[in-house]
Design a protein around this motif. Sequence first.
Motif, PDB file in Angstrom:
ATOM      1  N   VAL A  16      25.932 -10.526   0.006  1.00  0.00           N
ATOM      2  CA  VAL A  16      24.943 -11.434   0.601  1.00  0.00           C
ATOM      3  C   VAL A  16      25.050 -12.747  -0.179  1.00  0.00           C
ATOM      4  CG1 VAL A  16      22.478 -11.829   0.972  1.00  0.00           C
ATOM      5  CG2 VAL A  16      23.443  -9.550   1.361  1.00  0.00           C
ATOM      6  N   ARG A  45      19.851 -19.739   4.144  1.00  0.00           N
ATOM      7  CA  ARG A  45      18.784 -20.144   3.222  1.00  0.00           C
ATOM      8  C   ARG A  45      19.103 -21.499   2.634  1.00  0.00           C
ATOM      9  NH1 ARG A  45      18.442 -14.424  -0.059  1.00  0.00           N
ATOM     10  NH2 ARG A  45      18.596 -13.217   1.847  1.00  0.00           N
ATOM     11  N   LYS A 129      18.834  -3.388   9.199  1.00  0.00           N
ATOM     12  CA  LYS A 129      18.828  -3.654   7.755  1.00  0.00           C
ATOM     13  C   LYS A 129      17.509  -3.087   7.245  1.00  0.00           C
ATOM     14  CE  LYS A 129      18.352  -7.780   4.837  1.00  0.00           C
ATOM     15  NZ  LYS A 129      19.173  -8.892   4.360  1.00  0.00           N
ATOM     16  N   PHE A 131      14.933  -3.467   4.635  1.00  0.00           N
ATOM     17  CA  PHE A 131      14.647  -4.553   3.690  1.00  0.00           C
ATOM     18  C   PHE A 131      13.151  -4.674   3.441  1.00  0.00           C
ATOM     19  CE2 PHE A 131      13.454  -8.955   2.843  1.00  0.00           C
ATOM     20  CZ  PHE A 131      14.243  -9.235   1.755  1.00  0.00           C
ATOM     21  N   THR A 159      19.250  -3.336   1.897  1.00  0.00           N
ATOM     22  CA  THR A 159      19.496  -4.566   1.127  1.00  0.00           C
ATOM     23  C   THR A 159      18.201  -4.942   0.418  1.00  0.00           C
ATOM     24  OG1 THR A 159      20.961  -5.306   2.893  1.00  0.00           O
ATOM     25  CG2 THR A 159      20.340  -6.937   1.300  1.00  0.00           C
ATOM     26  N   GLY A 160      18.344  -5.483  -0.770  1.00  0.00           N
ATOM     27  CA  GLY A 160      17.150  -5.873  -1.543  1.00  0.00           C
ATOM     28  C   GLY A 160      16.963  -4.881  -2.672  1.00  0.00           C
ATOM     29  N   GLY A 161      17.485  -5.234  -3.846  1.00  0.00           N
ATOM     30  CA  GLY A 161      17.373  -4.334  -4.996  1.00  0.00           C
ATOM     31  C   GLY A 161      18.500  -3.313  -5.080  1.00  0.00           C
ATOM     32  N   VAL A 162      19.482  -3.415  -4.172  1.00  0.00           N
ATOM     33  CA  VAL A 162      20.646  -2.524  -4.282  1.00  0.00           C
ATOM     34  C   VAL A 162      21.572  -3.124  -5.337  1.00  0.00           C
ATOM     35  CG1 VAL A 162      22.571  -1.436  -3.081  1.00  0.00           C
ATOM     36  CG2 VAL A 162      20.417  -1.854  -1.863  1.00  0.00           C
ATOM     37  N   GLY A 181      24.060  -6.883  -0.751  1.00  0.00           N
ATOM     38  CA  GLY A 181      23.491  -7.282  -2.035  1.00  0.00           C
ATOM     39  C   GLY A 181      24.030  -8.601  -2.521  1.00  0.00           C
ATOM     40  N   THR A 182      23.213  -9.258  -3.334  1.00  0.00           N
ATOM     41  CA  THR A 182      23.607 -10.552  -3.886  1.00  0.00           C
ATOM     42  C   THR A 182      24.325 -10.410  -5.234  1.00  0.00           C
ATOM     43  OG1 THR A 182      21.454 -10.782  -4.950  1.00  0.00           O
ATOM     44  CG2 THR A 182      21.700 -11.813  -2.789  1.00  0.00           C
ATOM     45  N   TRP A 183      24.312  -9.178  -5.803  1.00  0.00           N
ATOM     46  CA  TRP A 183      24.843  -9.052  -7.161  1.00  0.00           C
ATOM     47  C   TRP A 183      26.332  -9.401  -7.266  1.00  0.00           C
ATOM     48  CZ3 TRP A 183      25.035  -4.467  -4.268  1.00  0.00           C
ATOM     49  CH2 TRP A 183      26.192  -3.719  -4.382  1.00  0.00           C
TER      50      TRP A 183
HETATM   51  C1  3PG Z   1      18.732 -10.057   1.158  1.00  0.00           C
HETATM   52  O1  3PG Z   1      18.198 -10.949   1.774  1.00  0.00           O
HETATM   53  O2  3PG Z   1      19.556  -9.335   1.699  1.00  0.00           O
HETATM   54  C2  3PG Z   1      18.263  -9.815  -0.228  1.00  0.00           C
HETATM   55  O3  3PG Z   1      17.608 -10.908  -0.738  1.00  0.00           O
HETATM   56  C3  3PG Z   1      19.330  -9.388  -1.138  1.00  0.00           C
HETATM   57  O4  3PG Z   1      18.671  -8.732  -2.153  1.00  0.00           O
HETATM   58  P1  3PG Z   1      19.252  -8.639  -3.638  1.00  0.00           P
HETATM   59  O5  3PG Z   1      19.223 -10.038  -4.169  1.00  0.00           O
HETATM   60  O6  3PG Z   1      18.307  -7.717  -4.361  1.00  0.00           O
HETATM   61  O7  3PG Z   1      20.636  -8.076  -3.527  1.00  0.00           O
END
Ligand code: 3PG
Length: 212
Positions: A16, A45, A129, A131, A159-162, A181-183
């Motif tokens: 992401v 974004r 998704k 989320f 997605t989100g915290g993965v 994920g953004t990691w």
């Molecule tokens: C998204 O919009 O998909 C999330 O913000 C990604 O979440 P993460 O930063 O925890 O991976």
Amino acid sequence: MLDMVKTLGDAKIIPVIVIEDEAQAVPLAKALVKGGLPVLEVTFRTQAAAGAIAAIRREVPEAVVGAGTLLTVEQLKAAKAAGAAFGVAPGFDPAVVAEAKTQDLPFCPGIATASELSQALTAGCKMVKFFPAEAAGGVKMIKNLLGAFRFTGVKFMPTGGVKPTNVAEYLAVPEIICCGGTWIVPKDALAVGDYAAIERLAAEAVASAAAS
Ligand code: 3PG
């Protein structure tokens, strides 16, 4: 039209991406493809999103680039015009889902409850998704939802915290076909153009997915 379930399911991990500078789009996409992650979600974004998608589409044909954070019909139209192969949103908005259908853009809306999932299925979505995954109950919540919804054949992209530490646990559930994920694209690495670090993170993510 892209078979979204197959393409995202084969990739298993979808970076992401939040991109501030359009000029970074091509080297970033090349690094991710080289690291083994060819399916990308560029989020709406930032102002650079549409231009980044168009540049990747033009110059990195090995990548499959989609648009994320599509909150409005206008953003969805802009994503399609830029050449996005698929669209993703954090929430479920029937107007956006309907426009995706009109535009022939494979679309994955976000859900976090049984009611939202039910509405997404009624709207014809095959994949959602989940989320924000960790905050909304993680793997346990998805397993509970599957108790009621498995027969529908719905597929999940949490997605989100993965993160590398929990991604294998998600991917062990057959209906969870991929995780976002953004990691894989850390803000600081992108800011200094450290594409080697991003390629390494992508390769590590591929290895964590293979371990599931
Ligand atoms: C998204 O919009 O998909 C999330 O913000 C990604 O979440 P993460 O930063 O925890 O991976």
